[in-house]
Design an enzyme around this catalytic site. Structure first.
Site, mmCIF file in Angstrom:
data_model
loop_
_atom_site.group_PDB
_atom_site.id
_atom_site.type_symbol
_atom_site.label_atom_id
_atom_site.label_comp_id
_atom_site.label_asym_id
_atom_site.label_seq_id
_atom_site.Cartn_x
_atom_site.Cartn_y
_atom_site.Cartn_z
ATOM 1 N N ALA A 75 -40.231 49.083 80.829
ATOM 2 C CA ALA A 75 -41.048 47.931 80.425
ATOM 3 C C ALA A 75 -40.207 47.007 79.559
ATOM 4 O O ALA A 75 -39.313 47.453 78.827
ATOM 5 C CB ALA A 75 -42.264 48.418 79.650
ATOM 6 N N GLY A 115 -40.804 52.766 82.454
ATOM 7 C CA GLY A 115 -41.611 52.186 83.532
ATOM 8 C C GLY A 115 -40.838 52.049 84.833
ATOM 9 O O GLY A 115 -41.439 51.978 85.909
ATOM 10 N N GLU A 118 -41.271 55.379 86.282
ATOM 11 C CA GLU A 118 -42.675 55.493 86.713
ATOM 12 C C GLU A 118 -42.904 54.706 88.002
ATOM 13 O O GLU A 118 -43.644 55.157 88.887
ATOM 14 C CB GLU A 118 -43.602 55.018 85.592
ATOM 15 C CG GLU A 118 -43.583 55.987 84.420
ATOM 16 C CD GLU A 118 -44.339 55.461 83.213
ATOM 17 O OE1 GLU A 118 -45.184 56.198 82.696
ATOM 18 O OE2 GLU A 118 -44.073 54.325 82.771
ATOM 19 N N GLU A 138 -39.484 56.417 75.942
ATOM 20 C CA GLU A 138 -40.519 55.786 75.108
ATOM 21 C C GLU A 138 -40.684 56.458 73.748
ATOM 22 O O GLU A 138 -41.051 55.816 72.765
ATOM 23 C CB GLU A 138 -41.873 55.792 75.838
ATOM 24 C CG GLU A 138 -41.958 54.817 76.995
ATOM 25 C CD GLU A 138 -41.441 55.360 78.321
ATOM 26 O OE1 GLU A 138 -40.780 56.423 78.327
ATOM 27 O OE2 GLU A 138 -41.702 54.713 79.350
HETATM 28 N N1 COA Z 1 -36.617 45.479 77.800
HETATM 29 C C1 COA Z 1 -36.047 44.290 77.576
HETATM 30 N N2 COA Z 1 -34.736 44.056 77.653
HETATM 31 C C2 COA Z 1 -33.949 45.092 78.002
HETATM 32 C C3 COA Z 1 -34.464 46.365 78.273
HETATM 33 C C4 COA Z 1 -35.866 46.550 78.160
HETATM 34 N N3 COA Z 1 -36.457 47.715 78.431
HETATM 35 N N4 COA Z 1 -33.443 47.195 78.570
HETATM 36 C C5 COA Z 1 -32.323 46.447 78.510
HETATM 37 N N5 COA Z 1 -32.629 45.184 78.182
HETATM 38 C C6 COA Z 1 -31.699 44.059 77.989
HETATM 39 C C7 COA Z 1 -30.920 44.202 76.703
HETATM 40 O O1 COA Z 1 -31.666 43.703 75.603
HETATM 41 C C8 COA Z 1 -29.684 43.377 76.995
HETATM 42 O O2 COA Z 1 -30.025 42.019 76.869
HETATM 43 P P1 COA Z 1 -28.989 41.006 76.095
HETATM 44 O O3 COA Z 1 -27.736 41.045 76.950
HETATM 45 O O4 COA Z 1 -29.717 39.710 76.151
HETATM 46 O O5 COA Z 1 -28.803 41.589 74.751
HETATM 47 C C9 COA Z 1 -29.452 43.643 78.477
HETATM 48 O O6 COA Z 1 -30.695 44.102 78.997
HETATM 49 C C10 COA Z 1 -28.392 44.706 78.726
HETATM 50 O O7 COA Z 1 -28.778 45.881 78.002
HETATM 51 P P2 COA Z 1 -27.828 46.627 76.952
HETATM 52 O O8 COA Z 1 -28.697 47.413 76.031
HETATM 53 O O9 COA Z 1 -26.884 45.659 76.348
HETATM 54 O O10 COA Z 1 -27.029 47.556 77.946
HETATM 55 P P3 COA Z 1 -26.372 48.958 77.628
HETATM 56 O O11 COA Z 1 -25.595 49.308 78.832
HETATM 57 O O12 COA Z 1 -25.695 48.949 76.302
HETATM 58 O O13 COA Z 1 -27.607 49.988 77.481
HETATM 59 C C11 COA Z 1 -29.697 50.990 78.139
HETATM 60 C C12 COA Z 1 -28.423 50.229 78.571
HETATM 61 C C13 COA Z 1 -30.610 51.113 79.351
HETATM 62 C C14 COA Z 1 -29.339 52.380 77.623
HETATM 63 C C15 COA Z 1 -30.391 50.193 77.008
HETATM 64 O O14 COA Z 1 -30.513 48.833 77.432
HETATM 65 C C16 COA Z 1 -31.769 50.692 76.679
HETATM 66 O O15 COA Z 1 -31.906 51.720 76.026
HETATM 67 N N6 COA Z 1 -32.829 49.953 77.084
HETATM 68 C C17 COA Z 1 -34.178 50.276 76.732
HETATM 69 C C18 COA Z 1 -34.694 51.395 77.611
HETATM 70 C C19 COA Z 1 -36.109 51.754 77.205
HETATM 71 O O16 COA Z 1 -36.386 52.170 76.096
HETATM 72 N N7 COA Z 1 -37.042 51.617 78.164
HETATM 73 C C20 COA Z 1 -38.426 51.974 77.982
HETATM 74 C C21 COA Z 1 -39.171 50.879 77.370
HETATM 75 S S1 COA Z 1 -40.844 51.376 76.993
#
Ligand code: COA
Length: 263
Positions: A75, A115, A118, A138
């Site tokens: 999400a 998500g 999911e 989450e």
């Molecule tokens: N929602 C919104 N934006 C997200 C996102 C999410 N769930 N996951 C990644 N992004 C965005 C980041 O903010 C970043 O944007 P920016 O370049 O404008 O800063 C871009 O996508 C790239 O992500 P980044 O975190 O820089 O990549 P990474 O390779 O260092 O890490 C993840 C990748 C997937 C480990 C990390 O992005 C992450 O933990 N995301 C959240 C996952 C999560 O908690 N999902 C469940 C949500 S309820």
């Protein structure tokens, strides 16, 4: 035939009846914004509309993937707390995928989290690249998966595995996910194997395939006796179809390429 939505791309192959839907917000790792959730439904609806094409082949199978090397990072965290009616439309896209009359294969590369996982589990099959990372993170936001992540994994694997994945929030690899039953296959050539699989499903009698999806989805929601009766009710009308006649004809004539029409 192709159609672009704001955050998804849909493509329909008229020769095979296979639809492709690409989640297309690569700058946010295809995180599920309100717009993306809407565009998933609109993209699938557009693909399904080919059922109505009297002249062409109808939609037979769908492959869903994410643009630029990631399936979906969950999400969109930046939209949490917005006043938009996100919760209801969020449930809607998962239900829409599950209830979609045609089988959907999730083709998973890169991150498939929250998500995103999911969404993939709402699909009928998950084929993953060996380097894919799956998880329910989450808990690290003080939340739980809100669209059935724990329910899905409890059924695909078992409740203890669901707790392990959801309580640690750790990412697991594709091979481990396959061992647990969360992923169907981790092929050497993901594109070719997924395409071949979708073609196999697409070559089968569509009404039988739809009934099989219905039967398996019902199996996880009902008792055995009731489920068997349900299957019987799905079975009976299939005897009356042209496709049954065609399948029986092909069998008796040793014709290995029956042509099914969905009637
Ligand atoms: N929602 C919104 N934006 C997200 C996102 C999410 N769930 N996951 C990644 N992004 C965005 C980041 O903010 C970043 O944007 P920016 O370049 O404008 O800063 C871009 O996508 C790239 O992500 P980044 O975190 O820089 O990549 P990474 O390779 O260092 O890490 C993840 C990748 C997937 C480990 C990390 O992005 C992450 O933990 N995301 C959240 C996952 C999560 O908690 N999902 C469940 C949500 S309820």
């Amino acid at each position: 035939m192709e159609e672009e939505f704001q955050t998804t791309r849909a493509r329909f192959d008229e020769t095979t009846g296979i639809g492709h839907l690409t989640l297309n917000r690569p700058e946010a790792l295809n995180a599920l914004s309100e717009q993306l959730r809407t565009d998933i439904v609109d993209g699938l609806r557009w693909l399904e509309s080919h059922n109505e094409d009297a002249d062409g082949i109808a939609l037979r199978a769908v492959v869903v993937e994410g643009a630029e090397g990631n399936f979906c990072a969950g999400a969109d965290i930046t939209e949490f707390g917005d006043d938009s009616p996100g919760a209801s439309s969020e449930r809607y896209h998962y239900d829409f995928v599950m209830d979609f009359p045609v089988p959907i294969v999730a083709k998973i590369r890169g991150y498939c989290l929250g998500g995103g996982l999911e969404t993939a589990m709402a699909c009928d099959f998950r084929f993953a690249d060996a380097d894919a990372r799956l998880g329910l993170p989450e808990v690290d936001l003080g939340l739980i998966p809100g669209a059935g992540g724990v329910q899905f994994i409890s059924r695909l694997a078992n409740p203890s595995v669901a707790k392990e994945i959801a309580m640690t929030g750790e990412h697991i690899g594709a091979e481990r996910a396959r061992e647990l039953g969360i992923v169907n296959r981790v092929p050497d050539d993901l594109d070719a194997t997924t395409a071949e699989f979708a073609e196999t499903i697409a070559s089968k009698p569509p009404l039988a395939i739809q009934a099989l999806k219905d039967a398996a989805n019902t199996a996880v929601q009902t008792g055995l006796r009731e489920g068997c009766r349900y299957d019987r009710r799905l079975f009976e009308p299939l005897i009356e179809t042209e496709d049954f006649q065609e399948g029986a004809r092909a069998f008796t004539e040793d014709d290995y390429e029956p042509e099914f029409v969905g009637r």
